[in-house]
Design a protein around this motif. Structure first.
Motif, mmCIF file in Angstrom:
data_model
loop_
_atom_site.group_PDB
_atom_site.id
_atom_site.type_symbol
_atom_site.label_atom_id
_atom_site.label_comp_id
_atom_site.label_asym_id
_atom_site.label_seq_id
_atom_site.Cartn_x
_atom_site.Cartn_y
_atom_site.Cartn_z
ATOM 1 N N LEU A 32 65.369 -0.544 -65.033
ATOM 2 C CA LEU A 32 66.782 -0.409 -64.277
ATOM 3 C C LEU A 32 67.969 -0.095 -65.003
ATOM 4 N N LYS A 33 69.284 -0.381 -64.617
ATOM 5 C CA LYS A 33 70.388 0.145 -65.591
ATOM 6 C C LYS A 33 70.281 -0.818 -66.842
ATOM 7 N N GLU A 34 70.289 -2.201 -66.799
ATOM 8 C CA GLU A 34 70.275 -2.960 -67.821
ATOM 9 C C GLU A 34 69.310 -3.935 -67.960
ATOM 10 N N GLU A 35 68.244 -3.796 -67.000
ATOM 11 C CA GLU A 35 67.270 -4.560 -66.563
ATOM 12 C C GLU A 35 65.843 -4.107 -66.565
ATOM 13 N N VAL A 36 64.744 -4.886 -66.983
ATOM 14 C CA VAL A 36 63.458 -4.442 -66.619
ATOM 15 C C VAL A 36 62.888 -5.363 -65.379
ATOM 16 N N ALA A 37 62.200 -4.763 -64.706
ATOM 17 C CA ALA A 37 61.837 -5.412 -63.282
ATOM 18 C C ALA A 37 60.195 -5.394 -62.957
ATOM 19 N N LEU A 38 59.617 -5.968 -62.540
ATOM 20 C CA LEU A 38 58.241 -5.656 -62.113
ATOM 21 C C LEU A 38 58.321 -5.686 -60.523
ATOM 22 N N VAL A 92 57.323 7.487 -50.146
ATOM 23 C CA VAL A 92 58.151 6.459 -50.886
ATOM 24 C C VAL A 92 57.450 5.269 -50.984
ATOM 25 N N ARG A 93 57.193 4.880 -52.301
ATOM 26 C CA ARG A 93 56.151 3.696 -52.535
ATOM 27 C C ARG A 93 57.160 2.573 -52.769
ATOM 28 N N ALA A 94 58.224 2.956 -53.333
ATOM 29 C CA ALA A 94 59.215 1.467 -53.862
ATOM 30 C C ALA A 94 60.876 2.222 -53.796
ATOM 31 N N GLU A 95 61.664 1.500 -53.556
ATOM 32 C CA GLU A 95 63.071 1.649 -53.495
ATOM 33 C C GLU A 95 63.807 0.310 -54.737
ATOM 34 N N VAL A 96 64.550 0.900 -55.669
ATOM 35 C CA VAL A 96 65.248 -0.069 -56.602
ATOM 36 C C VAL A 96 66.509 0.274 -56.763
ATOM 37 N N GLY A 144 51.394 -2.479 -58.487
ATOM 38 C CA GLY A 144 52.636 -2.343 -58.465
ATOM 39 C C GLY A 144 53.141 -1.592 -59.670
ATOM 40 N N PHE A 145 54.415 -1.883 -60.166
ATOM 41 C CA PHE A 145 55.222 -1.113 -61.008
ATOM 42 C C PHE A 145 55.899 -2.067 -62.150
ATOM 43 N N GLY A 195 55.281 -5.429 -52.817
ATOM 44 C CA GLY A 195 56.600 -5.097 -52.764
ATOM 45 C C GLY A 195 57.876 -6.007 -53.267
ATOM 46 N N SER A 196 57.280 -7.098 -53.884
ATOM 47 C CA SER A 196 58.209 -8.315 -54.529
ATOM 48 C C SER A 196 58.910 -7.715 -55.634
ATOM 49 N N HIS A 197 59.976 -8.189 -56.020
ATOM 50 C CA HIS A 197 60.912 -7.750 -57.179
ATOM 51 C C HIS A 197 61.140 -8.873 -58.154
#
Length: 288
Positions: free
Chosen positions: A70-76, A47-51, A65-66, A81-83
């Motif tokens: 998400l449901k209605e958002e886009v994240a970095l 497991v590399r990340a949890e969202v 990173g990645f 590991g910072s979101h």
């Protein structure tokens, strides 16, 4: 041609999506659980990340990173590991979320929405959205019922599956990422399935997972089936090419998406398919 199909390691997903081969590693997401994972050469998962779940899709970033829909958002997600939320779509609904996404040749990230459980004649909310390398998010095309796995073809057009309508449509891509000139490419209804995840091989064939028919098929430039591989899972969800020579096909599958369920011994597994005679193309990373 002798096709061989085998499970790639012990991992089982609820909703296995977004397979990507990058630098000798197979990456994927369990969208129902909000997990981004990597599988090593033996299929051992990490497991590399949890969202927050449910999540739609992800891509690796050139900076590490990645980027995640998400449901209605886009994240970095940073290498540490910072979101960080970098964009939000304007519509919000219990049955609406961002779904599949892809990195375009210019390094931007394109993702579309799915709006399920609509009434007859009710138009879908959402749309197709582009996150530019400068992290600006804008809508570039109207919504479809269920946007699945956009991918750019050898003609430089974007191919987008609408799983609700069981079709794949191609679009011209403008310099600013706006989609235009929609053209019907393939109708999958005669195959008794919606198209799900898609990718191109190096000869220009478009492969798609038949999520209701337990198979993957290859479509030629005219949208006609030229190859079909039946699989030992009920609901294949997405596929990519990988391995050192990009001649292995990896297929993710579903055991419980919330709408589709299956409890066979390999449902939810990642399958490795060899002997199909095709090679893939290298994955791209998000430039932001």
């Amino acid at each position: 041609m002798s096709v061989t199909i085998a499970p790639f390691g012990p991992f089982r997903a609820a909703l296995g999506e977004c397979p990507r081969w990058d630098d000798g590693v197979l990456w994927l997401m369990d969208c129902r659980k909000g997990l981004i994972l990597s599988l090593d050469g033996q299929g051992t998962p990490t497991v590399r990340a949890e969202v927050p779940a449910p999540a739609g899709s992800f891509a690796l970033r050139a900076a590490g990173g990645f980027v995640v829909a998400l449901k209605e958002e886009v994240a970095l997600i940073g290498p540490d590991g910072s979101h960080r939320i970098v964009g939000r779509i304007s519509d919000s609904h219990a049955n609406l979320r961002l779904n599949d996404g892809v990195v375009l040749p210019d390094g931007s990230f394109l993702t579309g929405t799915m709006h399920v459980f609509r009434e007859a004649g009710e138009p879908p909310l959402g749309g197709i959205f582009r996150l530019a390398p400068d992290l600006s998010l804008r809508k570039v095309a109207p919504a479809v019922g269920v946007a699945n796995w956009p991918c750019v073809g050898p003609d430089s057009r974007l191919y987008l599956a609408d799983s609700a309508a069981r079709i794949i449509v191609s679009h011209a891509i403008g310099a600013d990422g706006t989609l235009s000139d929609p053209r019907p490419f393939a109708d999958l209804a005669p195959l008794d399935s919606a198209p799900d995840g898609c990718c191109f091989d190096d000869q220009g064939g478009l492969w798609t997972a038949l999520v209701h028919a337990g198979a993957v098929v290859r479509l030629d430039a005219d949208g006609q089936v030229t190859q079909r591989i039946d699989l030992p899972v009920q609901h294949p969800a997405a596929l990519c090419f990988g391995g050192e020579a990009l001649d292995q096909m990896f297929v993710t599958s579903i055991s419980d998406s919330g709408r589709l369920r299956a409890d066979g011994p390999l449902d939810g597994a990642v399958l490795c398919v060899t002997g199909h005679g095709r090679r893939g193309l290298p994955a791209r990373r998000f430039a932001g």
